[in-house]
Design a protein around this motif. Structure first.
Motif, mmCIF file in Angstrom:
data_model
loop_
_atom_site.group_PDB
_atom_site.id
_atom_site.type_symbol
_atom_site.label_atom_id
_atom_site.label_comp_id
_atom_site.label_asym_id
_atom_site.label_seq_id
_atom_site.Cartn_x
_atom_site.Cartn_y
_atom_site.Cartn_z
ATOM 1 N N THR A 38 -4.110 2.941 -12.982
ATOM 2 C CA THR A 38 -3.456 1.913 -13.792
ATOM 3 C C THR A 38 -2.024 1.690 -13.315
ATOM 4 O O THR A 38 -1.589 0.549 -13.125
ATOM 5 N N LYS A 39 -1.293 2.772 -13.097
ATOM 6 C CA LYS A 39 0.096 2.668 -12.634
ATOM 7 C C LYS A 39 0.182 2.031 -11.251
ATOM 8 O O LYS A 39 1.111 1.265 -10.969
ATOM 9 N N MET A 40 -0.773 2.334 -10.387
ATOM 10 C CA MET A 40 -0.791 1.732 -9.053
ATOM 11 C C MET A 40 -0.927 0.213 -9.149
ATOM 12 O O MET A 40 -0.207 -0.536 -8.491
ATOM 13 N N VAL A 85 0.840 -1.199 0.000
ATOM 14 C CA VAL A 85 0.000 0.000 0.000
ATOM 15 C C VAL A 85 0.879 1.256 0.000
ATOM 16 O O VAL A 85 0.584 2.228 -0.692
ATOM 17 N N ASP A 86 1.967 1.215 0.757
ATOM 18 C CA ASP A 86 2.907 2.346 0.750
ATOM 19 C C ASP A 86 3.429 2.612 -0.664
ATOM 20 O O ASP A 86 3.572 3.767 -1.071
ATOM 21 N N GLU A 87 3.714 1.562 -1.407
ATOM 22 C CA GLU A 87 4.179 1.709 -2.788
ATOM 23 C C GLU A 87 3.081 2.303 -3.676
ATOM 24 O O GLU A 87 3.351 3.115 -4.554
ATOM 25 N N ALA A 88 1.844 1.893 -3.449
ATOM 26 C CA ALA A 88 0.725 2.436 -4.226
ATOM 27 C C ALA A 88 0.571 3.935 -3.947
ATOM 28 O O ALA A 88 0.369 4.729 -4.878
ATOM 29 N N ILE A 89 0.702 4.315 -2.694
ATOM 30 C CA ILE A 89 0.604 5.735 -2.341
ATOM 31 C C ILE A 89 1.773 6.507 -2.934
ATOM 32 O O ILE A 89 1.608 7.652 -3.376
ATOM 33 N N LYS A 90 2.937 5.888 -3.019
ATOM 34 C CA LYS A 90 4.092 6.551 -3.634
ATOM 35 C C LYS A 90 3.811 6.866 -5.110
ATOM 36 O O LYS A 90 4.228 7.911 -5.614
ATOM 37 N N GLU A 95 -8.763 4.418 2.687
ATOM 38 C CA GLU A 95 -8.676 4.757 1.267
ATOM 39 C C GLU A 95 -7.894 6.050 1.114
ATOM 40 O O GLU A 95 -7.670 6.770 2.083
ATOM 41 N N THR A 96 -7.504 6.325 -0.110
ATOM 42 C CA THR A 96 -6.827 7.576 -0.435
ATOM 43 C C THR A 96 -7.648 8.285 -1.502
ATOM 44 O O THR A 96 -8.106 7.655 -2.457
ATOM 45 N N THR A 97 -7.842 9.591 -1.321
ATOM 46 C CA THR A 97 -8.618 10.381 -2.272
ATOM 47 C C THR A 97 -7.687 11.269 -3.069
ATOM 48 O O THR A 97 -6.817 11.939 -2.498
ATOM 49 N N MET A 98 -7.878 11.244 -4.395
ATOM 50 C CA MET A 98 -7.083 12.063 -5.312
ATOM 51 C C MET A 98 -7.997 13.080 -5.980
ATOM 52 O O MET A 98 -9.183 12.827 -6.177
ATOM 53 N N GLU A 99 -7.400 14.202 -6.375
ATOM 54 C CA GLU A 99 -8.118 15.289 -7.033
ATOM 55 C C GLU A 99 -7.394 15.601 -8.336
ATOM 56 O O GLU A 99 -6.178 15.794 -8.333
ATOM 57 N N GLY A 100 -8.128 15.626 -9.442
ATOM 58 C CA GLY A 100 -7.489 15.942 -10.716
ATOM 59 C C GLY A 100 -8.425 15.757 -11.880
ATOM 60 O O GLY A 100 -9.644 15.690 -11.714
ATOM 61 N N VAL A 157 -0.500 14.950 -8.175
ATOM 62 C CA VAL A 157 -1.874 15.384 -7.930
ATOM 63 C C VAL A 157 -2.076 15.659 -6.445
ATOM 64 O O VAL A 157 -1.356 15.129 -5.585
ATOM 65 N N ASN A 158 -3.071 16.471 -6.152
ATOM 66 C CA ASN A 158 -3.462 16.706 -4.766
ATOM 67 C C ASN A 158 -4.131 15.428 -4.255
ATOM 68 O O ASN A 158 -4.952 14.831 -4.956
ATOM 69 N N TYR A 159 -3.792 15.006 -3.041
ATOM 70 C CA TYR A 159 -4.369 13.780 -2.495
ATOM 71 C C TYR A 159 -4.382 13.839 -0.972
ATOM 72 O O TYR A 159 -3.663 14.630 -0.355
#
Length: 96
Positions: free
Chosen positions: A59-61, A24-29, A44-49, A36-38
């Motif tokens: 996809t990259k995560m 999960v740490d890698e996904a957040i990285k 969960e993690t929320t992203m804005e964009g 992006v703002n997050y």
């Protein structure tokens, strides 16, 4: 202004049932590296964009989880798409 908020909970399968937190740490990285703002929340993690940009990050995560050894990944995603623009602060300002 961003036109989407996406909250994601990424659940990687681990090879031998080891702790998923390093994954999960890698996904957040991946999110951090995107610029992006997050906000990270407990579940969960929320992203804005821009919607397409956020889908690319997701996809990259998922790809990163496979690269570091997860045989498969579940991603639970919530999307708010608002073409005229939306921010996390707009949704939560009355609670701050």
């Amino acid at each position: 202004m961003a036109n989407a908020l996406i909250s994601i909970q990424i659940i990687p399968k681990t090879k031998n049932g080891e702790n998923v937190i390093p994954y999960v740490d890698e996904a957040i990285k991946v999110i951090q590296d995107s610029g992006v703002n997050y906000e990270v929340h407990p579940l969960e993690t929320t992203m804005e964009g821009e919607l397409s940009q956020l889908f690319t990050i997701i996809t990259k995560m998922n790809q990163r989880m496979i690269e570091i050894g997860s045989p498969n990944v579940i991603s639970q995603v919530k999307i708010l798409y608002q073409p005229e623009g939306i921010t996390m602060d707009q949704l939560t300002e009355k609670y701050r």
